[in-house]
Design a protein around this motif. Structure first.
Motif, PDB file in Angstrom:
ATOM      1  N   ILE A 125     -13.502  -3.554 -21.423  1.00 39.99           N
ATOM      2  CA  ILE A 125     -12.065  -3.725 -21.184  1.00 39.99           C
ATOM      3  C   ILE A 125     -11.345  -2.382 -21.293  1.00 39.99           C
ATOM      4  N   VAL A 126     -11.681  -1.601 -22.331  1.00 38.55           N
ATOM      5  CA  VAL A 126     -11.059  -0.281 -22.486  1.00 38.55           C
ATOM      6  C   VAL A 126     -11.416   0.629 -21.311  1.00 38.55           C
ATOM      7  N   LEU A 127     -12.690   0.612 -20.901  1.00 39.84           N
ATOM      8  CA  LEU A 127     -13.106   1.430 -19.768  1.00 39.84           C
ATOM      9  C   LEU A 127     -12.436   0.980 -18.475  1.00 39.84           C
ATOM     10  N   ALA A 128     -12.271  -0.326 -18.304  1.00 39.92           N
ATOM     11  CA  ALA A 128     -11.627  -0.836 -17.094  1.00 39.92           C
ATOM     12  C   ALA A 128     -10.198  -0.317 -16.970  1.00 39.92           C
ATOM     13  N   ILE A 129      -9.482  -0.281 -18.089  1.00 39.74           N
ATOM     14  CA  ILE A 129      -8.113   0.251 -18.068  1.00 39.74           C
ATOM     15  C   ILE A 129      -8.135   1.743 -17.729  1.00 39.74           C
ATOM     16  N   MET A 130      -9.156   2.452 -18.206  1.00 39.07           N
ATOM     17  CA  MET A 130      -9.226   3.901 -17.979  1.00 39.07           C
ATOM     18  C   MET A 130      -9.562   4.241 -16.526  1.00 39.07           C
ATOM     19  N   VAL A 131     -10.426   3.456 -15.885  1.00 37.97           N
ATOM     20  CA  VAL A 131     -10.823   3.761 -14.500  1.00 37.97           C
ATOM     21  C   VAL A 131      -9.881   3.137 -13.483  1.00 37.97           C
ATOM     22  N   LEU A 132      -9.010   2.257 -13.944  1.00 41.02           N
ATOM     23  CA  LEU A 132      -8.081   1.583 -13.028  1.00 41.02           C
ATOM     24  C   LEU A 132      -7.234   2.561 -12.205  1.00 41.02           C
ATOM     25  N   PRO A 133      -6.627   3.599 -12.799  1.00 43.35           N
ATOM     26  CA  PRO A 133      -5.817   4.521 -11.985  1.00 43.35           C
ATOM     27  C   PRO A 133      -6.633   5.265 -10.928  1.00 43.35           C
ATOM     28  N   THR A 134      -7.828   5.734 -11.306  1.00 44.64           N
ATOM     29  CA  THR A 134      -8.667   6.464 -10.353  1.00 44.64           C
ATOM     30  C   THR A 134      -9.056   5.578  -9.180  1.00 44.64           C
ATOM     31  N   MET A 135      -9.516   4.380  -9.483  1.00 40.07           N
ATOM     32  CA  MET A 135      -9.941   3.481  -8.416  1.00 40.07           C
ATOM     33  C   MET A 135      -8.765   3.052  -7.546  1.00 40.07           C
ATOM     34  N   SER A 136      -7.618   2.804  -8.166  1.00 37.74           N
ATOM     35  CA  SER A 136      -6.435   2.395  -7.392  1.00 37.74           C
ATOM     36  C   SER A 136      -6.008   3.499  -6.438  1.00 37.74           C
ATOM     37  N   THR A 137      -5.962   4.744  -6.938  1.00 39.86           N
ATOM     38  CA  THR A 137      -5.544   5.864  -6.104  1.00 39.86           C
ATOM     39  C   THR A 137      -6.487   6.070  -4.922  1.00 39.86           C
ATOM     40  N   LEU A 138      -7.783   5.991  -5.168  1.00 41.90           N
ATOM     41  CA  LEU A 138      -8.758   6.184  -4.097  1.00 41.90           C
ATOM     42  C   LEU A 138      -8.737   5.029  -3.098  1.00 41.90           C
ATOM     43  N   CYS A 139      -8.485   3.809  -3.574  1.00 42.33           N
ATOM     44  CA  CYS A 139      -8.371   2.671  -2.657  1.00 42.33           C
ATOM     45  C   CYS A 139      -7.111   2.787  -1.784  1.00 42.33           C
ATOM     46  N   VAL A 140      -6.021   3.265  -2.379  1.00 42.96           N
ATOM     47  CA  VAL A 140      -4.811   3.509  -1.587  1.00 42.96           C
ATOM     48  C   VAL A 140      -5.087   4.541  -0.502  1.00 42.96           C
ATOM     49  N   ASP A 141      -5.786   5.622  -0.847  1.00 43.13           N
ATOM     50  CA  ASP A 141      -6.146   6.635   0.145  1.00 43.13           C
ATOM     51  C   ASP A 141      -7.026   6.048   1.240  1.00 43.13           C
ATOM     52  N   ALA A 142      -7.909   5.102   0.863  1.00 45.56           N
ATOM     53  CA  ALA A 142      -8.779   4.475   1.849  1.00 45.56           C
ATOM     54  C   ALA A 142      -7.968   3.689   2.870  1.00 45.56           C
ATOM     55  N   PHE A 143      -6.983   2.928   2.407  1.00 48.21           N
ATOM     56  CA  PHE A 143      -6.148   2.163   3.327  1.00 48.21           C
ATOM     57  C   PHE A 143      -5.250   3.074   4.161  1.00 48.21           C
ATOM     58  N   LYS A 144      -4.755   4.140   3.540  1.00 52.44           N
ATOM     59  CA  LYS A 144      -3.874   5.052   4.271  1.00 52.44           C
ATOM     60  C   LYS A 144      -4.632   5.856   5.326  1.00 52.44           C
ATOM     61  N   SER A 145      -5.950   5.970   5.188  1.00 50.23           N
ATOM     62  CA  SER A 145      -6.730   6.713   6.177  1.00 50.23           C
ATOM     63  C   SER A 145      -6.857   5.971   7.494  1.00 50.23           C
ATOM     64  N   VAL A 146      -6.560   4.689   7.491  1.00 49.76           N
ATOM     65  CA  VAL A 146      -6.581   3.910   8.737  1.00 49.76           C
ATOM     66  C   VAL A 146      -5.311   4.223   9.518  1.00 49.76           C
ATOM     67  N   PRO A 147      -5.409   4.696  10.746  1.00 49.10           N
ATOM     68  CA  PRO A 147      -4.213   5.066  11.514  1.00 49.10           C
ATOM     69  C   PRO A 147      -3.233   3.910  11.655  1.00 49.10           C
ATOM     70  N   GLU A 148      -1.955   4.209  11.517  1.00 48.31           N
ATOM     71  CA  GLU A 148      -0.924   3.182  11.634  1.00 48.31           C
ATOM     72  C   GLU A 148      -0.897   2.567  13.028  1.00 48.31           C
ATOM     73  N   SER A 149      -1.325   3.337  14.025  1.00 54.15           N
ATOM     74  CA  SER A 149      -1.333   2.818  15.405  1.00 54.15           C
ATOM     75  C   SER A 149      -2.270   1.621  15.554  1.00 54.15           C
ATOM     76  N   TYR A 150      -3.332   1.578  14.733  1.00 53.59           N
ATOM     77  CA  TYR A 150      -4.257   0.439  14.787  1.00 53.59           C
ATOM     78  C   TYR A 150      -3.547  -0.839  14.343  1.00 53.59           C
ATOM     79  N   ARG A 151      -2.751  -0.702  13.292  1.00 51.65           N
ATOM     80  CA  ARG A 151      -2.020  -1.870  12.798  1.00 51.65           C
ATOM     81  C   ARG A 151      -0.991  -2.342  13.829  1.00 51.65           C
ATOM     82  N   LYS A 152      -0.259  -1.406  14.411  1.00 54.13           N
ATOM     83  CA  LYS A 152       0.771  -1.775  15.392  1.00 54.13           C
ATOM     84  C   LYS A 152       0.143  -2.421  16.625  1.00 54.13           C
ATOM     85  N   THR A 153      -0.977  -1.882  17.060  1.00 52.30           N
ATOM     86  CA  THR A 153      -1.651  -2.454  18.226  1.00 52.30           C
ATOM     87  C   THR A 153      -2.140  -3.861  17.934  1.00 52.30           C
ATOM     88  N   SER A 154      -2.699  -4.070  16.745  1.00 53.14           N
ATOM     89  CA  SER A 154      -3.187  -5.391  16.373  1.00 53.14           C
ATOM     90  C   SER A 154      -2.055  -6.411  16.336  1.00 53.14           C
TER      91      SER A 154
END
Length: 263
Positions: A125-154
């Protein structure tokens, strides 16, 4: 980096080359008592793997949901406060997480499950709280790497926001999400102080979630200061450090290959 790897490798191999300890016995032995000639590291390896895996499994749903909330739903006020919370979590020292674990997590687990409260679940539980920011930031970067034009086209073709996320965004972002998980595993595997404070530090094979356990990092940090330089006990701790380095390198190589796959 080369000098660091050479030093740890040289010192870590002394146990096997100079002190004539068997490598298979080191990796498969359960009993750890260097003063009396017992060098089994299996209990610590299992403790590190179990607490790290459980921590990432606990943190991933929250990290993944946070990333979707920030990158796809995009409410301005909620996004601002959520980012602020993540940044605050990143800046908190590890020892503070350990004190929070001792003050809140351990008593809560003791109240719910009985026993001492110290063990694998408290450490996870303590480790999960500690890695939460790192994983969240990298997951946000993963979603942001998808071009916005793909979403608009879909959406222009009639897909809903959920269909766009499920069929367009997630498949493209998946390799980078895997990288986020691998980096979180590497971070959790190498954490020492906070885990040591709540894990129980018993060098035993874990039997259940409330079992006291020990990790490679907790044994190294607790034993290195008391060992004599050049002694067999000191060489054994360096061997644990070498094992920790090799596993961390494996995590980084796996992340590298996942990024290559995405490219």
């Amino acid at each position: 980096m080369a000098a660091l790897i050479f030093l740890i490798t040289y010192k870590g191999l002394l146990l096997f080359l100079q002190d004539k300890v068997s490598l298979p016995a080191f990796l498969s032995g359960i009993k750890w008592d260097p003063e009396n000639g017992h060098f089994g590291a299996l209990a610590m390896i299992c403790g590190s793997i179990f607490v790290t895996t459980l921590a990432v499994l606990l943190a991933f749903p929250f990290s993944f949901g946070t990333a979707i909330f920030i990158s796809e739903i995009k409410p301005a006020r909620g996004k601002k406060y959520l980012r602020l919370a993540i940044e605050l979590l990143i800046g908190i020292p590890a020892v503070v997480y350990g004190f929070v674990g001792i003050s809140i997590v351990v008593p809560l687990l003791r109240f719910i499950f009985g026993g001492t409260g110290f063990g694998l679940l408290a450490g996870a539980i303590v480790l999960a709280i500690m890695v939460l920011p790192t994983m969240s930031t990298l997951c946000v970067d993963a979603f942001k790497s998808v071009p916005e034009s793909y979403r608009k086209t879909s959406r222009a073709l009639g897909a809903t926001q959920w269909q766009t996320l499920q069929r367009i965004v997630l498949p493209i972002a998946l390799p980078q999400i895997i990288v986020a998980v691998l980096f979180a595993l590497a971070q959790a595997f190498g954490e020492a102080i906070a885990v040591q404070m709540v894990l129980g530090n018993a060098i035993l094979l874990p039997k259940h979630l409330m079992s006291p356990a020990a990790t490679l990092t907790s044994v190294i940090t607790s034993g290195m200061g008391d060992s004599i330089r050049g002694s067999v006990e000191n060489d054994a701790l360096w061997s644990l450090a070498l094992l920790l380095l090799l596993i961390s390198l494996l995590f980084n190589l796996a992340a590298h290959f996942a990024m290559r796959r995405r490219s």
